[in-house]
Design a protein around this motif. Structure first.
Motif: not given
Length: 196
Positions: A109-120, A130-145
């Motif tokens: 995960i690349q965290v850019k210089p100056g990233t703020l708290n709670d940036t997604e 879970e099912m073949i006819d669905e796309k895989a879910s997204d992964i969201i990382f929330v930056v916590k200082e």
């Protein structure tokens, strides 16, 4: 007809017409439509095509197969130094595949210089599937200082907290303040410093 037989052979609607039986589709919307004969759960209540609470239901014309399942959210702990200078965080995530087998995957995960708290930071379609006819879910990382022993962040400003002795507080003094990029700043205090 009731019970298992009613599910297999179907039941009559309010007009007395026989509906087809239930066939498991592994899709909640399709199961609802097959069971009740409509995508509108309020169709038999004479509300017409207006559907109360429609924001929670898929559109009648929507392609259910293209919808994503809910996103997986993780906290990404970063020090103030990492947020100031930028960094690469290596994170190992365990996710479920179609066979319910868990698979471990490592993400950089690349965290850019100056990233703020709670940036997604979003990784599209890298989560559970879970099912073949669905796309895989997204992964969201929330930056916590992470808390810092000397600095705290207030918007774009850094506040430095230190202890000084009484003589320095009452007279002129010079403080040596370390910075997040490993420099040292000399700051002159020419006024009396009160306790805070």
């Amino acid at each position: 007809m009731y019970g298992h037989t009613g599910l297999e052979e179907g039941a009559k609607n309010k007009n007395g017409n026989q509906r087809s039986g239930y066939n498991c589709q592994n899709n909640a919307c399709e199961t609802f439509r097959m069971f009740f004969g409509t995508n509108n759960p309020f169709g038999d209540v004479d509300l017409g095509e207006s559907v109360p609470f429609c924001s929670h239901l898929p559109n009648h014309d929507s392609d259910v197969k293209s919808q994503n399942v809910s996103s997986c959210v993780f906290h990404l702990l970063c020090s103030l130094e990492e947020l100031y200078n930028g960094c690469t965080k290596i994170v190992k995530i365990t996710r479920k595949g179609l066979t319910d087998a868990e698979e471990a995957k490592v993400f950089k995960i690349q965290v850019k210089p100056g990233t703020l708290n709670d940036t997604e930071i979003k990784l599209a379609e890298e989560g559970d599937q879970e099912m073949i006819d669905e796309k895989a879910s997204d992964i969201i990382f929330v930056v916590k200082e992470k808390p810092h022993p000397s600095f705290s962040r207030k918007g774009n400003d850094l506040l430095y907290t230190t202890n000084i002795n009484l003589v320095d507080a009452l007279t002129d003094c010079t403080l040596c303040i370390p910075t997040l990029d490993k420099r040292e700043l000399l700051v002159s205090c020419i006024e009396i410093i009160g306790p805070h």
